[in-house]
Write a protein that holds these residues in place. Sequence first.
Motif, PDB file in Angstrom:
ATOM      1  N   GLY A   1       0.798  -1.207   0.000  1.00  0.00           N
ATOM      2  CA  GLY A   1       0.000   0.000   0.000  1.00  0.00           C
ATOM      3  C   GLY A   1       0.834   1.262   0.000  1.00  0.00           C
ATOM      4  O   GLY A   1       2.061   1.222  -0.069  1.00  0.00           O
ATOM      5  N   THR A   2       0.145   2.407   0.075  1.00  0.00           N
ATOM      6  CA  THR A   2       0.840   3.687   0.068  1.00  0.00           C
ATOM      7  C   THR A   2       1.565   3.854   1.405  1.00  0.00           C
ATOM      8  O   THR A   2       1.255   3.163   2.375  1.00  0.00           O
ATOM      9  N   PRO A   3       2.495   4.792   1.450  1.00  0.00           N
ATOM     10  CA  PRO A   3       3.157   5.052   2.727  1.00  0.00           C
ATOM     11  C   PRO A   3       2.140   5.340   3.832  1.00  0.00           C
ATOM     12  O   PRO A   3       2.301   4.862   4.958  1.00  0.00           O
ATOM     13  N   ALA A   4       1.076   6.092   3.515  1.00  0.00           N
ATOM     14  CA  ALA A   4       0.074   6.412   4.534  1.00  0.00           C
ATOM     15  C   ALA A   4      -0.621   5.143   5.022  1.00  0.00           C
ATOM     16  O   ALA A   4      -0.867   4.978   6.219  1.00  0.00           O
TER      17      ALA A   4
ATOM     18  N   ILE B   1       8.738  10.341  18.863  1.00  0.00           N
ATOM     19  CA  ILE B   1       8.753   8.878  18.857  1.00  0.00           C
ATOM     20  C   ILE B   1      10.077   8.350  19.405  1.00  0.00           C
ATOM     21  O   ILE B   1      10.114   7.466  20.244  1.00  0.00           O
ATOM     22  N   ASN B   2      11.183   8.909  18.925  1.00  0.00           N
ATOM     23  CA  ASN B   2      12.492   8.375  19.285  1.00  0.00           C
ATOM     24  C   ASN B   2      12.982   8.819  20.658  1.00  0.00           C
ATOM     25  O   ASN B   2      13.792   8.135  21.272  1.00  0.00           O
ATOM     26  N   ASP B   3      12.508   9.965  21.103  1.00  0.00           N
ATOM     27  CA  ASP B   3      12.998  10.512  22.367  1.00  0.00           C
ATOM     28  C   ASP B   3      11.837  11.141  23.129  1.00  0.00           C
ATOM     29  O   ASP B   3      11.781  12.354  23.321  1.00  0.00           O
ATOM     30  N   PRO B   4      10.858  10.323  23.580  1.00  0.00           N
ATOM     31  CA  PRO B   4       9.593  10.869  24.099  1.00  0.00           C
ATOM     32  C   PRO B   4       9.749  11.690  25.371  1.00  0.00           C
ATOM     33  O   PRO B   4       8.917  12.536  25.655  1.00  0.00           O
ATOM     34  N   ALA B   5      10.817  11.460  26.135  1.00  0.00           N
ATOM     35  CA  ALA B   5      10.945  12.175  27.405  1.00  0.00           C
ATOM     36  C   ALA B   5      11.374  13.626  27.207  1.00  0.00           C
ATOM     37  O   ALA B   5      11.242  14.442  28.106  1.00  0.00           O
ATOM     38  N   LYS B   6      11.854  13.969  26.016  1.00  0.00           N
ATOM     39  CA  LYS B   6      12.421  15.296  25.781  1.00  0.00           C
ATOM     40  C   LYS B   6      11.346  16.388  25.881  1.00  0.00           C
ATOM     41  O   LYS B   6      11.559  17.406  26.526  1.00  0.00           O
ATOM     42  N   LYS B   7      10.215  16.152  25.233  1.00  0.00           N
ATOM     43  CA  LYS B   7       9.125  17.134  25.285  1.00  0.00           C
ATOM     44  C   LYS B   7       7.844  16.385  25.635  1.00  0.00           C
ATOM     45  O   LYS B   7       7.472  15.442  24.934  1.00  0.00           O
ATOM     46  N   ILE B   8       7.171  16.811  26.695  1.00  0.00           N
ATOM     47  CA  ILE B   8       5.957  16.116  27.114  1.00  0.00           C
ATOM     48  C   ILE B   8       4.751  17.035  26.900  1.00  0.00           C
ATOM     49  O   ILE B   8       4.718  18.164  27.400  1.00  0.00           O
ATOM     50  N   VAL B   9       3.801  16.548  26.151  1.00  0.00           N
ATOM     51  CA  VAL B   9       2.638  17.372  25.812  1.00  0.00           C
ATOM     52  C   VAL B   9       1.861  17.709  27.078  1.00  0.00           C
ATOM     53  O   VAL B   9       1.621  16.843  27.919  1.00  0.00           O
TER      54      VAL B   9
ATOM     55  N   PHE C   1      12.611   3.064  15.902  1.00  0.00           N
ATOM     56  CA  PHE C   1      12.007   2.508  14.698  1.00  0.00           C
ATOM     57  C   PHE C   1      12.820   2.896  13.479  1.00  0.00           C
ATOM     58  O   PHE C   1      13.598   3.842  13.516  1.00  0.00           O
ATOM     59  N   LYS C   2      12.568   2.162  12.409  1.00  0.00           N
ATOM     60  CA  LYS C   2      13.278   2.445  11.159  1.00  0.00           C
ATOM     61  C   LYS C   2      12.841   3.787  10.589  1.00  0.00           C
ATOM     62  O   LYS C   2      11.693   4.190  10.742  1.00  0.00           O
ATOM     63  N   ASP C   3      13.742   4.417   9.896  1.00  0.00           N
ATOM     64  CA  ASP C   3      13.462   5.702   9.269  1.00  0.00           C
ATOM     65  C   ASP C   3      12.234   5.597   8.370  1.00  0.00           C
ATOM     66  O   ASP C   3      11.368   6.464   8.347  1.00  0.00           O
ATOM     67  N   ARG C   4      12.156   4.483   7.638  1.00  0.00           N
ATOM     68  CA  ARG C   4      11.048   4.282   6.690  1.00  0.00           C
ATOM     69  C   ARG C   4       9.708   4.198   7.425  1.00  0.00           C
ATOM     70  O   ARG C   4       8.721   4.773   7.006  1.00  0.00           O
ATOM     71  N   ASP C   5       9.693   3.503   8.622  1.00  0.00           N
ATOM     72  CA  ASP C   5       8.458   3.397   9.402  1.00  0.00           C
ATOM     73  C   ASP C   5       7.996   4.765   9.869  1.00  0.00           C
ATOM     74  O   ASP C   5       6.809   5.083   9.840  1.00  0.00           O
ATOM     75  N   ILE C   6       8.949   5.575  10.278  1.00  0.00           N
ATOM     76  CA  ILE C   6       8.596   6.910  10.763  1.00  0.00           C
ATOM     77  C   ILE C   6       8.076   7.765   9.617  1.00  0.00           C
ATOM     78  O   ILE C   6       7.087   8.476   9.747  1.00  0.00           O
ATOM     79  N   LYS C   7       8.713   7.641   8.463  1.00  0.00           N
ATOM     80  CA  LYS C   7       8.247   8.369   7.268  1.00  0.00           C
ATOM     81  C   LYS C   7       6.803   7.985   6.963  1.00  0.00           C
ATOM     82  O   LYS C   7       5.966   8.844   6.687  1.00  0.00           O
ATOM     83  N   ASN C   8       6.527   6.671   6.970  1.00  0.00           N
ATOM     84  CA  ASN C   8       5.175   6.189   6.685  1.00  0.00           C
ATOM     85  C   ASN C   8       4.174   6.709   7.712  1.00  0.00           C
ATOM     86  O   ASN C   8       3.074   7.136   7.365  1.00  0.00           O
ATOM     87  N   LEU C   9       4.588   6.668   8.966  1.00  0.00           N
ATOM     88  CA  LEU C   9       3.718   7.120  10.033  1.00  0.00           C
ATOM     89  C   LEU C   9       3.367   8.596   9.844  1.00  0.00           C
ATOM     90  O   LEU C   9       2.217   9.010  10.022  1.00  0.00           O
ATOM     91  N   ILE C  10       4.350   9.373   9.467  1.00  0.00           N
ATOM     92  CA  ILE C  10       4.110  10.799   9.252  1.00  0.00           C
ATOM     93  C   ILE C  10       3.148  10.993   8.079  1.00  0.00           C
ATOM     94  O   ILE C  10       2.238  11.823   8.139  1.00  0.00           O
ATOM     95  N   GLU C  11       3.336  10.191   7.022  1.00  0.00           N
ATOM     96  CA  GLU C  11       2.391  10.278   5.891  1.00  0.00           C
ATOM     97  C   GLU C  11       0.975   9.971   6.367  1.00  0.00           C
ATOM     98  O   GLU C  11       0.011  10.592   5.927  1.00  0.00           O
ATOM     99  N   PHE C  12       0.845   9.013   7.279  1.00  0.00           N
ATOM    100  CA  PHE C  12      -0.469   8.663   7.825  1.00  0.00           C
ATOM    101  C   PHE C  12      -1.018   9.818   8.647  1.00  0.00           C
ATOM    102  O   PHE C  12      -2.171  10.230   8.488  1.00  0.00           O
ATOM    103  N   ILE C  13      -0.181  10.377   9.517  1.00  0.00           N
ATOM    104  CA  ILE C  13      -0.644  11.487  10.366  1.00  0.00           C
ATOM    105  C   ILE C  13      -1.075  12.676   9.507  1.00  0.00           C
ATOM    106  O   ILE C  13      -2.045  13.349   9.818  1.00  0.00           O
TER     107      ILE C  13
END
Length: 398
Positions: free
Chosen positions: A291-294, A350-358, A370-382
């Motif tokens: 499927g698409t990255p998204a 994702i990679n460093d969640p403790a740095k900034k807390i919403v 996670f792999k760079d590609r997974d993060i790219k896909n996730l961002i496309e989804f978001i």
Amino acid sequence: MKLDNIFRYSEAASAHAKEVDSVGSLINWLSVVFFVLIIGLMLYFMIRYRRRSENEKTPHITHNLLLEIAWSVIPLAIILVFFVRGYKTFINVMQPAPYAQSEDIYVTGSMWNWKFEFDNGGSVSSISSVALSPLKIAKAERKNLQKKDALTDVESKNLTKLNELIVKLENDPKVNNLSYYSKNAENFTKDGLPFISPKILTVPVDTPIRLVVTSKDVLHSFAIPAMRVKRDAVPGQKREFMFTPIKEGVYYYTCNEMCGTDHAFMIGWMNVVSKEEYAKFKEAITPIEGGTPAEQGERFWAKNCMACHAVKPNAPKGIGPNWYGLWGKERTFTDGSKAMADHQYISEAINDPAKKIVQGYAAMPAQGTFKDRDIKNLIEFIKTLSDKPSEPSEEAEK
Ligand code: HEC
Ligand SMILES: [Cu+2]
């Protein structure tokens, strides 16, 4: 005939091509003028002031201030004109416009072809020179067989046959030069198959195109003469340039950096088509599997992140923030600082969640890397989780 045709520029098919040509013409014409002037004066002086007799003495002239100032200041002024005109054009091409307005394509050079990746996850490649030469095909097959630990009977017979074939081909002068070349020529024929096949780099007309250029192995350089663009492909670096094609048609691209034996075959066609045709092209190269990255990003979310992150508008508050409308939004953190939700922020969250807390949430437990590609896909989804999926613009990856 237009005078500028003397310089034989290739077709000007991008928005900035005319400007590049006019800088080129300015320099060329000035070179012509100075060539004629200098050579002309030289010849004239040679004759006019030639030595006429054995005892003629040259007058002793130390200097001429006015003349010296003139031949310093005039060339300086001319060079400054070159600089200003050239710099303006250069910035025009190299300064990227906002992402949302452009069609972004990743270009990766390798020995010996180019790969083009589109934002829907689809990709096309130029024809690799390996695929064009029977000798190279045989050698590649042999290499594959030699990699195996144990060969079946059929395979070892094949290996023997391949070895014989390779020796035969290597001693065949036709394969080694002419037919190899003409086979390439056929593949790049304008009316040949490549034009109707999706294997061609295709871009929409009248749309800013951003190429992000990189290399897998050595230095290459991606150039499209009709678009008047060229950028070095450097391993580990992503270099960008932009152009806007203004005419539908077929133009060639090439590798402009001597990168090795098959450098000359790193060529191919770029097809500039209408926006409707382009949409069809993209559909044709959409990967069927995965499927698409998204879509891949969505699956990734369902597997790893769904427990805490909702993605539907107005979902009840979960353990983590809802991702709907997250892309491009300003986030406020427990320490009062703020940041915009872009590539950089989401990757970091994702990679460093403790740095900034919403604000309003407890810290997200570390999810591992996670792999760079997974993060790219996730961002496309978001990015799709909003009423306006294309906003805001995509951010440069640094
Ligand atoms: C155990 C619950 C939990 C899981 C599982 C989880 N998160 Fe989170 N996530 C949180 C919490 C809580 C926050 C808010 C605090 C923070 O920013 O660290 C958060 C914040 C975020 C943010 C910032 C969101 C914003 O609104 O600014 C991102 C991005 C994010 N998570 C990504 C992920 C991804 C990707 C996964 C799956 C790989 C994931 N999270 C899995 C709990 C979780
Ligand atoms: Cu090359």
